[in-house]
Structures are given as C-alpha cells and as structure tokens.
Design a protein around this motif. Structure first.
Motif, PDB file in Angstrom:
ATOM      1  N   ALA A 219       0.882  -1.371   0.231  1.00 11.18           N
ATOM      2  CA  ALA A 219       0.022  -0.032  -0.003  1.00 11.18           C
ATOM      3  C   ALA A 219       1.023   1.260  -0.075  1.00 11.18           C
ATOM      4  O   ALA A 219       1.871   1.381   0.600  1.00 11.18           O
ATOM      5  CB  ALA A 219      -0.978  -0.190   1.102  1.00 11.18           C
ATOM      6  N   PHE A 220       0.408   2.317  -0.671  1.00  7.00           N
ATOM      7  CA  PHE A 220       1.210   3.345  -0.882  1.00  7.00           C
ATOM      8  C   PHE A 220       0.289   4.729  -0.449  1.00  7.00           C
ATOM      9  O   PHE A 220      -0.769   4.787  -1.319  1.00  7.00           O
ATOM     10  CB  PHE A 220       1.848   3.671  -2.261  1.00  7.00           C
ATOM     11  CG  PHE A 220       2.682   2.503  -2.711  1.00  7.00           C
ATOM     12  CD1 PHE A 220       4.170   2.441  -2.389  1.00  7.00           C
ATOM     13  CD2 PHE A 220       2.164   1.358  -3.436  1.00  7.00           C
ATOM     14  CE1 PHE A 220       4.759   1.638  -2.901  1.00  7.00           C
ATOM     15  CE2 PHE A 220       2.978   0.284  -3.817  1.00  7.00           C
ATOM     16  CZ  PHE A 220       4.431   0.541  -3.545  1.00  7.00           C
ATOM     17  N   ASP A 221       0.572   5.172   0.432  1.00  2.65           N
ATOM     18  CA  ASP A 221      -0.378   6.443   1.022  1.00  2.65           C
ATOM     19  C   ASP A 221       0.452   7.714   1.075  1.00  2.65           C
ATOM     20  O   ASP A 221       1.155   7.921   1.988  1.00  2.65           O
ATOM     21  CB  ASP A 221      -0.870   5.886   2.510  1.00  2.65           C
ATOM     22  CG  ASP A 221      -1.898   7.137   2.976  1.00  2.65           C
ATOM     23  OD1 ASP A 221      -2.276   7.931   2.221  1.00  2.65           O
ATOM     24  OD2 ASP A 221      -2.311   6.611   4.065  1.00  2.65           O
ATOM     25  N   GLY A 222       0.272   8.550   0.102  1.00  2.49           N
ATOM     26  CA  GLY A 222       0.994   9.707   0.020  1.00  2.49           C
ATOM     27  C   GLY A 222       2.405   9.491  -0.120  1.00  2.49           C
ATOM     28  O   GLY A 222       3.086  10.514   0.605  1.00  2.49           O
ATOM     29  N   VAL A 223       3.024   8.581  -0.385  1.00  2.31           N
ATOM     30  CA  VAL A 223       4.285   8.243  -0.453  1.00  2.31           C
ATOM     31  C   VAL A 223       5.153   9.301  -1.304  1.00  2.31           C
ATOM     32  O   VAL A 223       4.979   9.614  -2.731  1.00  2.31           O
ATOM     33  CB  VAL A 223       4.871   6.795  -1.011  1.00  2.31           C
ATOM     34  CG1 VAL A 223       6.407   6.675  -1.003  1.00  2.31           C
ATOM     35  CG2 VAL A 223       4.149   5.924   0.061  1.00  2.31           C
ATOM     36  N   ARG A 224       6.270  10.084  -0.612  1.00  5.62           N
ATOM     37  CA  ARG A 224       6.946  11.186  -1.560  1.00  5.62           C
ATOM     38  C   ARG A 224       8.326  10.518  -1.903  1.00  5.62           C
ATOM     39  O   ARG A 224       8.885   9.949  -0.797  1.00  5.62           O
ATOM     40  CB  ARG A 224       6.985  12.441  -0.714  1.00  5.62           C
ATOM     41  CG  ARG A 224       5.725  13.057  -0.785  1.00  5.62           C
ATOM     42  CD  ARG A 224       5.839  14.469  -0.191  1.00  5.62           C
ATOM     43  NE  ARG A 224       4.340  15.301  -0.328  1.00  5.62           N
ATOM     44  CZ  ARG A 224       4.200  16.179  -1.432  1.00  5.62           C
ATOM     45  NH1 ARG A 224       5.322  16.158  -2.414  1.00  5.62           N
ATOM     46  NH2 ARG A 224       3.091  16.525  -1.460  1.00  5.62           N
ATOM     47  N   VAL A 225       8.952  10.717  -3.133  1.00  4.47           N
ATOM     48  CA  VAL A 225      10.191  10.564  -3.454  1.00  4.47           C
ATOM     49  C   VAL A 225      10.627  11.592  -4.414  1.00  4.47           C
ATOM     50  O   VAL A 225      10.009  12.238  -4.918  1.00  4.47           O
ATOM     51  CB  VAL A 225      10.156   8.877  -4.162  1.00  4.47           C
ATOM     52  CG1 VAL A 225       9.778   7.752  -3.067  1.00  4.47           C
ATOM     53  CG2 VAL A 225       9.349   9.026  -5.450  1.00  4.47           C
ATOM     54  N   PRO A 226      12.000  11.712  -4.509  1.00  6.17           N
ATOM     55  CA  PRO A 226      12.339  12.727  -5.396  1.00  6.17           C
ATOM     56  C   PRO A 226      12.156  12.227  -6.996  1.00  6.17           C
ATOM     57  O   PRO A 226      11.986  11.305  -7.107  1.00  6.17           O
ATOM     58  CB  PRO A 226      14.170  12.514  -5.195  1.00  6.17           C
ATOM     59  CG  PRO A 226      14.225  11.688  -3.926  1.00  6.17           C
ATOM     60  CD  PRO A 226      13.038  10.778  -3.587  1.00  6.17           C
TER      61      PRO A 226
END
Length: 390
Positions: A219-226
C-alpha cells in the motif's frame, strides 16, 4: 566476493548456496535474507546485467539455463531471481544513464528489488491499474495498492508501475518519441524505497506455492520520493511498459518451469527404477512408463521453446514478445501437468510437504497464473496467429 565471471561459476555458486535447504525454506516460508544479499552481490539474481554495472553480463540463453538450474532446486529462489531480473531489465531499458548507474550498481551490490504490477482490481487487466504517480514540483507522490508482489517482503527497492499525472510535462518520451500529456494511456515507473514513509508491506499468508518467495501486498499512502526516481524522467505508453517488463518475466518463468520439469523427471525416473510392484520395477509397467515419457516430452518441449525465445532475445529478433509468451505457456502448462504426473508416479512417497515433487506440484500451479495466466497467454498467441498466419 565480486560477481561471477562464467555460467559454470554461476551454476556452482547457486548449487552450493541451495544445497539441501530448499525444502526447509519452503516449510518455513522464508528465504535467508543474508543469502539473498550474498547472491545478489555476486550478480546471481540479475545475471544479464552488463559487467560495466557490476553484473556477470550473461546472455539470455546463459541466464536462462542458470534460471532453470535454480528452478530445479528451489522455485522460491528462482522467483526472487525473476523479480530482481525484471527490476534490473526495467531500469536498464527505461532509465537514464545516471539511473542505470545508480540502481544497477545497487542491484548487483547486494540490494534487493521487487516489481509492483498487479493490483486488487487489475491483475491481468493492467489497463485497469489505478495506482497514481503524481508530479509535485521536485517530488513525486505515489498513491495506490499492489497485490501479490513477489519478493516484496525482502526488497530494498520497489519498482512501481502506475498512472502518471503531470500536466506541465513537455520533454519528449525517450522511447516512443512523444508523451501522452497525462492521457488515459499515460503511465510511468518509479523506484520507491521500501522504508519510505507511507509504504506498507503485508506478507501474503500461507501461499499455495513458492512459499518462501516473499509474496506481499503493498500500500502506498501519499509516499513522496525525489523526481529523480522516475525512470526515464517521465511518462510512457502503458503498453510499452507492460511489454518491457513482462517479456523478461515471462521468459524467466518459462526457464524456471523447465527446471521444475527437470527436477520432476529426475525424481520420477529414480523412483520408478528402484521401486518394485508385482515383482518388477515400476518403470516396467507400461502405464507408469507413459508418465515418464510424457515428462520427458514436456521437458524437451519447454527447453526448445525457451532456447528459441532466448535466441530471439540475444539476436534482438522482433518475434521476441510472442516467443516469450509461447515459452511461458508451454513451460507453465507442461510443468503443472508434469508435476502432477511425478506425484502420481511416486504416490505416497511424494505426497507430503518437504518432498521435491510435492513442492513442484504446488509451485507449478502458480506458474500457470503469474506473468499472464494460461488464458491470457492463449489470447495473446491467438492474436499473434491472426496477425501472422496466411
């Protein structure tokens, strides 16, 4: 230790690492992470990666035989090989020069990766994928869920496929020559650290087969990456992304199924030669020898189909995608039927957890589902026939 330098060394290293441990791994439902990292650091989990990136640089044919050998010993470990190889191929095919240097060095340096395709409502129908990769300035935001992702339990990096949203995109697509402008077919691939905030990894409980392969739901909940984690810097057509990754995965699974057949044939021949019924070895009974003949035919068919597909890969022939589907279909259906025959020959001797043919029976059934089910393979092959026949 550095990467292996020859197919023979690769085979020996895999054989030494597995030994007689595969049944224990299957029963425990887990592979030793330290072992995976050691194999990865030797390039044995993605052996087609070029030497300039720290890999062994094996051809598809050489890597295929290595995959078959691994599959004969442990389909769970082979599944991790398939996952790592798909991740490396996707990075190599879609990533820019810096991404190839960074990520491929990681994947041949002991770090592990999983490729996140399938979703709760988008298994074979990847056009129904709803995971979103949204550009927000210098960062990307990932939201969505993925289901039954091989090796995700062990992964350091998650190679995530999703719908792409970036209304300001103007650069040219490095593969297709143009962008979709955020249209319905606009998709992208982003490399997400497994430990990034907002990532949840839930191991699949009690899978039928490949029990130690680390299958997990994500699950990805608002995942931030460059933004630099976006392979190729932008969006691609979904059909291109699917073909890019799945062709490698299908061929890898096909070679793994060939290994399953080889293991089943060996076990069945050994048992049928030694076990006596009615005063003669089992192999002396015609209905039993039929099983052995069918196993041999299935193994030979799978081997030849895989050899042809790998030749298409190595020689860059345009029929590669269809050849990979054909090899996967022949391998998966043959392995499922062949494993059932092996259990039939061994009877109670092979009908227990911890036996190679019982493990093969469960593992092979999953091969008829992953990387395109039997039905999807048949549809693709029928479409190929319609466009090429006559």
């Amino acid at each position: 230790m550095g990467p292996v330098t020859s197919p023979a060394e690769a085979r020996e290293s895999i054989g030494t690492a597995v030994g007689d441990l595969a049944d224990g791994w299957d029963l425990a439902g887990e592979l030793p992470v330290g072992l995976l990292r050691d194999l990865g650091a030797r390039g044995l989990l993605c052996a087609q990666v070029a030497t300039r990136y720290g890999g062994p640089g094996l051809s598809s044919a050489e890597n295929g035989e290595l995959t078959a050998y691994t599959g004969a010993l442990c389909s769970s470990l082979r599944s991790v090989q398939t996952s790592q190889g798909m991740a490396a191929w996707t990075v190599g095919r879609l990533g820019d020069a810096e991404q190839r240097r960074r990520y491929l060095a990681a994947l041949t340096g002991g770090e592990l990766a999983a490729v996140a395709f399938s979703e709760p409502e988008a298994g074979s129908d990847l056009a129904a994928m709803t995971t979103r990769i949204r550009r927000d300035g210098d960062t990307l935001v990932v939201d969505g869920a993925k289901k039954w992702i091989t090796a995700a339990r062990y992964a350091d990096h998650l190679v995530v496929f999703g719908r792409y949203e970036d209304d300001t995109a103007t650069a040219a697509d490095p593969v297709s020559g143009g962008r979709g402008g955020g249209g319905t077919d606009a998709a992208a691939v982003v490399v997400v650290p497994r430990d990034a905030p907002g990532v949840t990894v839930e191991p699949v409980a009690d899978p039928l087969g490949c029990r130690a392969a680390g299958h997990s739901h994500l699950a990805f909940d608002g995942v931030r990456v460059p933004a630099t984690a976006l392979l190729g810097g932008g969006e691609f057509a979904l059909s291109l992304l699917v073909t890019t990754a799945l062709t490698y995965g299908r061929l890898s699974v096909a070679w793994g199924c060939t290994g399953i057949l080889r293991a089943c044939l060996k076990a069945a021949v050994r048992h049928a030669s030694a076990r006596k019924q009615f005063g003669v070895p089992l192999a002396g009974h015609q209905l039993v020898s039929r099983h052995l003949a069918e196993l041999l035919v299935a193994e030979r068919n799978a081997t030849r189909a895989c050899e042809h597909a790998s030749r298409c890969w190595d020689e860059r022939l345009p029929e590669l995608p269809s050849a990979a589907v054909l090899a996967k279909h022949i391998g998966a259906t043959g392995a499922a039927a062949g494993a059932a025959s092996a259990v039939q020959v061994l009877a109670s001797a092979g009908a227990r957890d911890g036996h190679v043919v019982a493990r093969a029976y469960r593992d092979a059934k999953l091969m008829e589902i992953i990387e395109g089910s039997n039905e999807i393979s048949q549809l693709l092959l029928a479409e190929h026939a319609l466009t090429t026949a006559g």
